[in-house]
Design an enzyme around this catalytic site. Sequence first.
Site, PDB file in Angstrom:
ATOM      1  N   HIS A  36     -48.289  25.677  50.514  1.00  0.00           N
ATOM      2  CA  HIS A  36     -47.886  24.714  51.538  1.00  0.00           C
ATOM      3  C   HIS A  36     -46.772  23.828  50.981  1.00  0.00           C
ATOM      4  O   HIS A  36     -46.501  23.855  49.787  1.00  0.00           O
ATOM      5  CB  HIS A  36     -49.077  23.848  51.946  1.00  0.00           C
ATOM      6  CG  HIS A  36     -49.599  23.030  50.807  1.00  0.00           C
ATOM      7  ND1 HIS A  36     -50.539  23.514  49.916  1.00  0.00           N
ATOM      8  CD2 HIS A  36     -49.279  21.789  50.372  1.00  0.00           C
ATOM      9  CE1 HIS A  36     -50.778  22.586  48.989  1.00  0.00           C
ATOM     10  NE2 HIS A  36     -50.019  21.533  49.251  1.00  0.00           N
ATOM     11  N   HIS A 119     -41.213  21.117  48.062  1.00  0.00           N
ATOM     12  CA  HIS A 119     -41.413  22.340  47.293  1.00  0.00           C
ATOM     13  C   HIS A 119     -42.753  22.964  47.665  1.00  0.00           C
ATOM     14  O   HIS A 119     -43.585  22.329  48.301  1.00  0.00           O
ATOM     15  CB  HIS A 119     -41.385  22.046  45.790  1.00  0.00           C
ATOM     16  CG  HIS A 119     -42.540  21.221  45.341  1.00  0.00           C
ATOM     17  ND1 HIS A 119     -42.588  19.849  45.519  1.00  0.00           N
ATOM     18  CD2 HIS A 119     -43.724  21.561  44.758  1.00  0.00           C
ATOM     19  CE1 HIS A 119     -43.740  19.391  45.052  1.00  0.00           C
ATOM     20  NE2 HIS A 119     -44.452  20.401  44.599  1.00  0.00           N
TER      21      HIS A 119
END
Length: 176
Positions: A36, A119
């Site tokens: 995620h 990220h």
Amino acid sequence: MRLFVALALPDPVADGLLPMQSGVPGARWSEREQLHITLRFIGEVDGRDASAIDDALSAISAQKFTLQLKGAGEFGGRHPRALWAGVAPSDALVHLQRKIETALQRIGLEAEQRKFTPHVTLAYLKAAPRERVMDFVIQHALYASAPFEAREFVLYSSHLSPDGSSYVAERSYALR
């Protein structure tokens, strides 16, 4: 209960990250369903705080937007502690993250101290050889996913176990 807010990855994007997850001794690779983009780590809260957080997130209004994963890197410098896939610059993503941060501060949560660096964490490292980490970063520097649409953000709970954390999507919030 430990909470965080994130963007879930569409299946094809998450599946496209799996081939990257190899070649670094000492890496604990993230499970496919755990991948995620974290927007805000909240931490330990009780039920009353969780309800206030849900209310604050429910009030956020933001547009759908397109994202793309791009590149790879590491956190930790001389003592690498994590490997990640990057996110191409996105004003809409930064806007959504700021709205979430503002909403959570309004209900009394402390401001996030870390700079927002979008990220996807691919692995956590324990005594990984720095040379192998740098080889990984170089090998995947040109990685790029297909563009994908962010249609919602999610409030997750994190549950610690001896094998690491597992995440449960508690609530989703649609983007218009």
